[in-house]
Design an enzyme around this catalytic site. Structure first.
Site, PDB file in Angstrom:
ATOM      1  N   LYS A   1       3.682 -10.164   3.100  1.00 48.64           N
ATOM      2  CA  LYS A   1       4.790 -10.071   4.067  1.00 48.64           C
ATOM      3  C   LYS A   1       4.688 -11.191   5.098  1.00 48.64           C
ATOM      4  CE  LYS A   1       5.177  -5.118   3.395  1.00 48.64           C
ATOM      5  NZ  LYS A   1       4.671  -3.781   3.786  1.00 48.64           N
TER       6      LYS A   1
ATOM      7  N   GLN B   1       2.183  -0.157   8.034  1.00 52.82           N
ATOM      8  CA  GLN B   1       1.846  -0.139   6.604  1.00 52.82           C
ATOM      9  C   GLN B   1       1.311   1.237   6.217  1.00 52.82           C
ATOM     10  OE1 GLN B   1       2.338  -2.773   4.403  1.00 52.82           O
ATOM     11  NE2 GLN B   1       1.797  -1.275   2.839  1.00 52.82           N
TER      12      GLN B   1
ATOM     13  N   ASP C   1      12.135  -0.688   8.234  1.00 53.43           N
ATOM     14  CA  ASP C   1      11.895   0.029   6.981  1.00 53.43           C
ATOM     15  C   ASP C   1      13.069   0.946   6.635  1.00 53.43           C
ATOM     16  OD1 ASP C   1       9.599  -0.666   5.673  1.00 53.43           O
ATOM     17  OD2 ASP C   1       8.303   0.625   6.856  1.00 53.43           O
TER      18      ASP C   1
END
Lengths: 367, 367
Positions: free
Chosen positions: A127, A171, A194
């Protein structure tokens, strides 16, 4: 994209081979906005409108247009997620440059990693790398496994208040002593790139409402369909799997696009029969090669979200990655399919970057 | 339950007659918690567990058990929503008495009505009456059509702060000069007994999450299935209609119960073919008699949410109410069906009372 659809399931090799062995399959041409004619007799590929893109400026190269013009029906098979993801990242990059030049703002993405899981560290690294390439500033916090919930919440709170940060990503999975729901809810909704907050999901489900963010992997699936000009409206779509991060939001997205959606899951008694009716299949169940050729209606379009490692002694790593769909069988029946790897996978990070850009634009009221 | 599924659509009479004319149909027996055997060869009625109830204490009468024992397959047809709603209201009443005796709290429901729509006034009056019967204190605010948004918001704010009020309901539709979304969002989530807040819907959609409230009409549909011991898990369910207040949440509820759900809507190309596969049909589309006998798989269970007035010169009022399902045809094919009126209708208000009780219990931490 805080967790991955990868299931560390192992199985014996079956007669489904990975995409690399299906040498005959050629890549389905991308449709560019400047292309005015597309020769294809595939039932699903007759949407006359240009593909919708997640950002307005397009950098489709002329080469893809040429490829499209040369394509024959037999060769229209493989949906090139790598290529689309690169196009999307290029478009994002161009938008970021425009925003920076115009108002001096650079999008920022904060990633919080707790513990030392190797796979999580890899995702975070990927990422970060993708952010840098796209021109997004990344902020990374790595905390030890034995950190407290309060420590994580403190970082989230700081990032919530930080005007340089436009997206916050925790995460997953978190260590077991932490309350995942509590921590995810601490991320302010305006920075929840997200898209997993129930408020976002509710707005995704409701007609006439707009979610602030669409979860990355399902957004990537739909983006692939758009970029390849697959008509969704009025088509029968089957989503296999009903996870909060892929299956369920993918079904909601397809419904928003006026598909007739059925959701197949572990309690479904006749998944094969139901799947065989679908014009569009999104498989996100985490079971290697579960969807066989016999499950697929001729001409269906398949988006395979699964990334399952299976034992493979011929591979130097001892395993290879396969999807939820038996690729070798599917490619003989479907009109188009995403390979694994190289299909949905690259799209997930591209959509994370897209959401971060979207957030920065919205917060700064930049059109 | 802020708005109603009634569609003021008019149509010519067809050969579908209202439930009252289907004189041969007898009412499907309710299953009581004390019943240990239930003789039925219907495929869907084989769930050995007792019906789940929305509140723990049950007041099923012994008469319903006797009826069940006498029932023959041919007579098992009509799902008696009036009877179930009465049972539910009796159970709620008993719970309210228990709570009042135990902690001195009486549940309170506030209803805000803006304007002078006759139908809205009727709904509000019915809700008030049902509250009184069940032992719920109702608070009613009637504002003129030309009220300002601020006035409505002020009342909502006051009710949000009022510890005597456990549920707040804004009767829809609001006058066109008001922002419906803004007003509905002003109701604090803990008192949103309608369950329409996107946060509630999101939690309804997500596995492992629990909504604070389930929207009343779809909750009533599922309650009917439970009370009649219709097995949902693993069954094919088709929901016709995808409205925010009925179809969409009904589909999410069925999925939570492990049905394999398909959603049919105005863009579906072959609704008949898809519906014919269903073991359970929930029709919530607002089109009189849309679902014909040929759409129904023999033995299917049908929950008809539609309440559509159609012209009827033989009726003193000039119209009669019919469902979305052609009742007279359906009753020859289905194993069970809700009549219109007297099916889902009475359940909606019962579920509103149930949600208000639930809220009062939760706020006061009363088990």
């Amino acid at each position: 994209m805080a967790s991955s659809p990868i299931t560390m399931m192992k199985m014996k090799l079956n007669n489904c081979s990975p995409p690399s062995t299906a040498a005959a399959a050629r890549f389905l041409p991308l449709l560019g906005p400047h292309q005015i004619r597309f020769r294809s007799s595939l039932a699903l590929f007759h949407n006359p409108s240009f593909p919708r893109t997640i950002i307005t400026r397009s950098t489709f190269s002329s080469s893809s247009i040429i490829t499209a013009a040369m394509a024959s029906e037999a060769s229209v098979k493989v949906i090139d997620g790598k290529k689309v993801a690169k196009d999307v990242r290029d478009e994002i990059n161009a938008e970021i440059t425009r925003m920076k030049d115009s108002i001096g703002v650079v999008p920022g993405l904060a990633v919080i990693l707790v513990g030392d899981r190797k796979d999580s560290a890899t995702y975070v690294r990927n990422k970060k790398k993708a952010c840098e390439t796209a021109g997004i500033k990344s902020y990374e916090v790595c905390l030890p496994e034995n950190s407290t919930e309060e420590e994580v919440l403190k970082y989230i709170s700081d990032f919530n208040d930080d005007p340089m940060v436009h997206g916050i990503l925790v995460q997953l999975p978190l260590p077991s002593h932490m309350d995942e729901e509590k921590i995810l809810h601490a991320v302010c909704i305006e920075k929840d790139v997200d898209g997993f907050h129930p408020l976002n999901i509710g707005q995704l489900a409701m007609r006439g409402r707009e979610p602030l963010f669409v979860p990355c992997t399902p957004k990537g699936c739909i983006e692939l369909l758009h970029r390849y000009n697959v008509e969704i409206k009025g088509k029968k779509a089957v989503v296999i799997g009903r996870s909060n991060i892929v299956g369920m939001p993918a079904a909601l997205l397809l419904q928003r696009e006026d598909a007739t959606v059925s959701i197949v899951h572990s309690r479904t008694k006749n998944p094969e029969e139901i799947t065989r009716q679908a014009d569009i299949i999104i498989a996100a169940v985490g079971k290697p090669n579960m969807v066989r050729g016999s499950w697929i209606k001729p001409g269906a379009v398949i988006i395979d979200v699964g990334i399952n490692p299976v034992e493979d002694a011929t591979n130097p790593r001892g395993y290879r990655l396969v999807g939820d769909v038996c690729y070798e069988e599917a490619i003989k029946v479907a009109s188009a399919i995403t390979p694994v790897p190289g299909g949905v996978g690259p799209m997930t990070i591209a959509m994370l970057l897209s959401n971060t850009l979207l957030s920065a634009k919205r917060i700064n009221n930049f059109k």
